[in-house]
Scaffold this active site. Structure first.
Site, PDB file in Angstrom:
ATOM      1  N   HIS A  45      -9.690   0.868  -4.021  1.00  0.00           N
ATOM      2  CA  HIS A  45      -9.608   0.974  -2.817  1.00  0.00           C
ATOM      3  C   HIS A  45      -8.901  -0.473  -2.217  1.00  0.00           C
ATOM      4  CE1 HIS A  45     -12.074   4.594  -2.535  1.00  0.00           C
ATOM      5  NE2 HIS A  45     -12.565   4.326  -3.706  1.00  0.00           N
ATOM      6  N   CYS A 101      -7.786   6.707  -4.348  1.00  0.00           N
ATOM      7  CA  CYS A 101      -8.548   7.398  -5.049  1.00  0.00           C
ATOM      8  C   CYS A 101      -8.580   8.646  -5.066  1.00  0.00           C
ATOM      9  CB  CYS A 101     -10.068   6.930  -4.380  1.00  0.00           C
ATOM     10  SG  CYS A 101     -11.531   7.395  -5.233  1.00  0.00           S
ATOM     11  N   GLU A 104      -8.536  -0.788   0.649  1.00  0.00           N
ATOM     12  CA  GLU A 104      -9.407  -1.237   1.924  1.00  0.00           C
ATOM     13  C   GLU A 104     -10.734  -1.839   1.747  1.00  0.00           C
ATOM     14  OE1 GLU A 104      -9.237   1.634   0.476  1.00  0.00           O
ATOM     15  OE2 GLU A 104     -11.021   2.854   0.863  1.00  0.00           O
TER      16      GLU A 104
END
Lengths: 218, 252
Positions: free
Chosen positions: A198, A88, A200
């Protein structure tokens, strides 16, 4: 060795922006017991085997915090010599300049960070596209790369952002995504890999990308 | 193309998931982390926890749940309920939440939206709006879990929170919540068309077509539901398959 840095450690750079816990927990989930350290200490970043630079929020704040916490050089060094993953804002800061707050980035990759153009945010049927670009969108893998290993081309990842990177050098583009316009959603050069999405928060596809990063030998 | 999102919502009190009907009559539906994992496995695009714990001395329980969730569930997690100050926002984000939703506090103190958005980024700040129809084409914002009217127009308030820096709006129709009669599509569409940030439709889902209607008729960017998923009536996957049949882009 700096305190907190263990052999084979994966350092998550903490410059006070965003939720690092999510990134650290997802890395731990796929790290097979290798240490994941969330750190604001440049020495720990320098000693780590691999470095992840996440980032949320506004680019000007991220750059200011990075500078004030004395982490700028550690990030530049890591991007120069070890497996490096930008996520990001951690991707956006690699570039020369951002339209967000009109701030310079680290200038490691040539190009600009731009805002989604308001006049282009429509689908062909006239439907309005919201900004931030928030949700699951497809990433086209524009070149083969070890970090795409085992991830189907066009897999969906979770995005949340209002700005995107526009590299000068097309050779560093590793993935693209469509949102009103096609934009670069992944970059790769040498030991650097960086994504706008993202991983994650991107379920199986994201965890696969993080696992690939942990095993990557650029 | 960007997929429309399906977001199961878990109402949590004192560490357990419940679901209200018209904001009363709660039924226990189990452990929040287990349920969030189940939804992740079914393909949920995000999960939302709404902390409806009344007593302030039990407020920290939600932080432990968020921490546990962040270790096991790798999709975005939004947490709302009892957020009063920027310190609450930070605590939840640090525990592992990706977004924090605020409702009553945003109305009482609009600066909280602006301040927290500036500090943590607008992508983390969701403003929840509970709205009730007051006249044809007009909806009033309510606070305090739907108990207090504000006299404010929901559409105007939605535009105001966007201006303040909200990254997303969670819009609940109080008229429909718990009824299983479907979203208030007129409300959803009026708000979704009036703002440039994503709008999540909520309140009233009783079947899978209601979810699809929220997108096609209501122009919602995401749809939220609780009871139809909690009690095993439908899986998230079934919901996505139905939406795809209806021509909606989903992550499957």
């Amino acid at each position: 060795m700096a305190p907190g840095a263990a052999a084979g450690a994966i350092a998550v750079v903490d410059y006070g922006m965003g939720n690092l816990r999510s990134v650290a927990k997802a890395l731990e989930h796929v790290a097979g017991g290798r240490p994941v350290v969330v750190t604001a200490d440049p020495a720990v970043v320098a000693a780590a085997e691999r470095v992840v630079v996440p980032g949320q929020g506004a680019m000007p704040d991220c750059m200011r915090e990075l500078n004030e916490r004395g982490l700028r050089q550690a990030v530049i060094d890591a991007a120069a010599n070890k497996p490096f993953l930008g996520i990001c804002i951690g991707q956006q800061m690699l570039f020369e300049h951002s339209e967000e707050g009109d701030v310079p980035g680290l200038g490691i990759l040539r190009g600009q960070v731009r805002r989604f153009p308001a006049d282009r945010m429509r689908l062909p049927d006239g439907q309005k596209l919201k900004v931030p670009h928030m949700g699951w969108n497809e990433v086209r893998q524009t070149k083969s790369h070890p970090l795409w290993h085992g991830i189907a081309d066009g897999s969906r990842f979770y995005f949340v952002h209002s700005y995107y990177v526009a590299p000068d050098d097309a050779a560093c583009i590793a993935g693209t995504t469509d949102y009103g316009i096609p934009f670069t959603s992944a970059c790769a050069r040498d030991n650097i890999f960086a994504v706008q999405c993202h991983p994650e928060k991107s379920a199986q596809a994201g965890l696969a990308l993080l696992a690939n990063f942990i095993n990557w030998k650029p | 193309m960007l997929a429309k999102r399906i977001i199961p919502c878990l109402d949590v009190t004192a560490g357990r998931v419940v679901k209200g009907t018209n904001f009363v009559d709660l039924r226990d539906a189990g452990d929040p982390v287990e349920i969030a994992r189940r939804y992740d496995a079914q393909g949920a695009d995000e999960v939302t926890f709404l902390d409806i714990t009344a007593s302030s001395d039990q407020r920290d329980i939600i932080l432990h749940i968020v921490e546990a969730c962040a270790e096991q569930v790798f999709i975005p997690l939004t947490v709302g309920g009892g957020v009063r100050a920027i310190a609450d926002v930070r605590r939840l984000l640090n525990a592992g939440a990706d977004k924090v939703s605020m409702n009553t506090a945003a109305v009482q103190n609009p600066d909280l939206v602006a301040e927290s958005s500036a500090k943590v980024g607008n992508q983390c700040i969701v403003v929840a709006i509970d709205a009730k129809q007051s006249a044809p084409g007009r909806w009033e914002v309510f606070t305090h879990g739907g108990r207090k009217g504000t006299g404010m127009c929901a559409i105007a308030w939605a535009q105001k929170v966007q201006q303040l820096g909200a990254g997303e709006i969670l819009l609940t129709s109080m008229d429909r919540d718990g009824t299983k009669n479907g979203f208030d599509l007129a409300l959803t569409r009026a708000v979704a068309d009036a703002v440039d940030i994503p709008v999540i439709a909520s309140g009233g889902v009783g079947n899978l077509d209601h979810l699809a209607d929220g997108v096609t008729e209501g122009h919602a960017d995401a749809v939220l539901a609780a009871s139809i998923f909690h009690f095993g009536e439908y899986t998230v996957r079934q919901a996505k398959e139905r939406m795809r049949e209806r021509g909606i882009e989903v992550r499957l």
